[in-house]
Design a protein around this motif. Structure first.
Motif, short mmCIF file in Angstrom:
data_model
loop_
_atom_site.label_atom_id
_atom_site.label_comp_id
_atom_site.label_asym_id
_atom_site.label_seq_id
_atom_site.Cartn_x
_atom_site.Cartn_y
_atom_site.Cartn_z
N LEU A 144 60.29 -7.70 19.70
CA LEU A 144 61.57 -7.05 19.88
C LEU A 144 61.85 -6.86 21.37
O LEU A 144 61.04 -6.31 22.12
CB LEU A 144 61.57 -5.70 19.17
CG LEU A 144 62.90 -4.93 19.17
CD1 LEU A 144 63.98 -5.71 18.45
CD2 LEU A 144 62.72 -3.56 18.52
N GLY A 157 64.00 -11.69 20.74
CA GLY A 157 63.95 -10.69 19.67
C GLY A 157 65.03 -9.65 19.88
O GLY A 157 64.99 -8.91 20.86
N GLU A 160 65.53 -5.13 14.73
CA GLU A 160 64.76 -5.06 13.49
C GLU A 160 65.67 -5.45 12.33
O GLU A 160 66.84 -5.08 12.28
CB GLU A 160 64.23 -3.65 13.27
CG GLU A 160 63.39 -3.50 12.00
CD GLU A 160 62.84 -2.11 11.81
OE1 GLU A 160 62.13 -1.89 10.81
OE2 GLU A 160 63.12 -1.22 12.66
N LEU A 187 62.52 -9.57 11.69
CA LEU A 187 63.10 -9.55 13.03
C LEU A 187 64.33 -10.43 13.07
O LEU A 187 64.30 -11.58 12.62
CB LEU A 187 62.08 -10.05 14.05
CG LEU A 187 62.56 -10.21 15.49
CD1 LEU A 187 62.72 -8.83 16.16
CD2 LEU A 187 61.59 -11.07 16.30
#
Length: 206
Positions: A144, A157, A160, A187
């Motif tokens: 992320l 990334g 979420e 992701l």
């Protein structure tokens, strides 16, 4: 009153078909004039196996109120074209606005295994989660906010991938909460460079 409906996976699996996409030609592959500067540097190079690729031409869903749609199905493909700023060619997210956060979605294959064990559903197909890339060998939460390279394609990334009511409907009551914990939902990522990714049976890096 909440009514829990038992879902017949055969209805979903019947919609799934496995295809092999042709390798794109030089005339269309590797170019995207709508995206800004093509130079990116990877913060991380991911060594992992890509166990499955799924694409769907449209959105299937259920809401908390019970309204839903399951008409598009999902395709299992052996390879897919990633287009910078757009997504995976042929997938439902490809035509969204340029550079949106959910161009491609990743799910950890270990999470799929855990889901099967938690709900005692050993034959649960990974396709039912409707994530694009089923990957094994890396921790998605660690990606992320990072730029990372996988199979020669650069990703970022972005967010979420939180589960929705779909999971309780097509898997089992409680699946949504199970996937919402510990980043299990997957992701969302942006695609920074064009490239072709392929299903592999072993670890691939960079």
């Amino acid at each position: 009153m909440i009514v829990l409906l038992k879902f017949d996976w055969s209805e979903l699996v019947a919609l799934e078909r496995k295809i092999t996409l042709p390798v794109p030609g030089n005339s269309t592959f590797g170019t995207n004039s709508e995206v800004g500067p093509a130079h990116h540097e990877a913060e991380l190079r991911i060594e992992a196996s890509l166990e499955a690729i799924f694409i769907s031409p449209g959105h299937d869903y259920w809401t908390q109120e019970g309204a839903g749609r399951m008409t598009h199905g999902i395709q299992s493909v052996s390879q897919a074209e990633c287009v910078a700023g757009r997504g995976v060619r042929g997938d439902r997210y490809f035509e969204k606005r340029l550079n949106h956060k959910g161009q491609v979605t990743f799910i950890d294959a270990d999470v799929v295994d855990d889901l099967r064990g938690q709900f005692k559903l050993p034959q649960l197909p990974a396709s039912i989660l409707r994530r694009n890339l089923v990957i094994r060998g890396t921790t998605l939460a660690s990606l992320l906010g990072k730029t990372f390279s996988f199979q020669g394609v650069l990703f970022e990334g972005a967010q979420e991938c939180t589960p929705c009511q779909w999971m309780d409907r097509v898997i089992a009551p409680g699946a949504k909460n199970f996937l919402a914990d510990h980043f299990r939902g997957g992701l969302r990522a942006k695609i920074l460079t064009n490239g072709l990714i392929r299903v592999t049976n072993s670890l691939t890096s960079g």
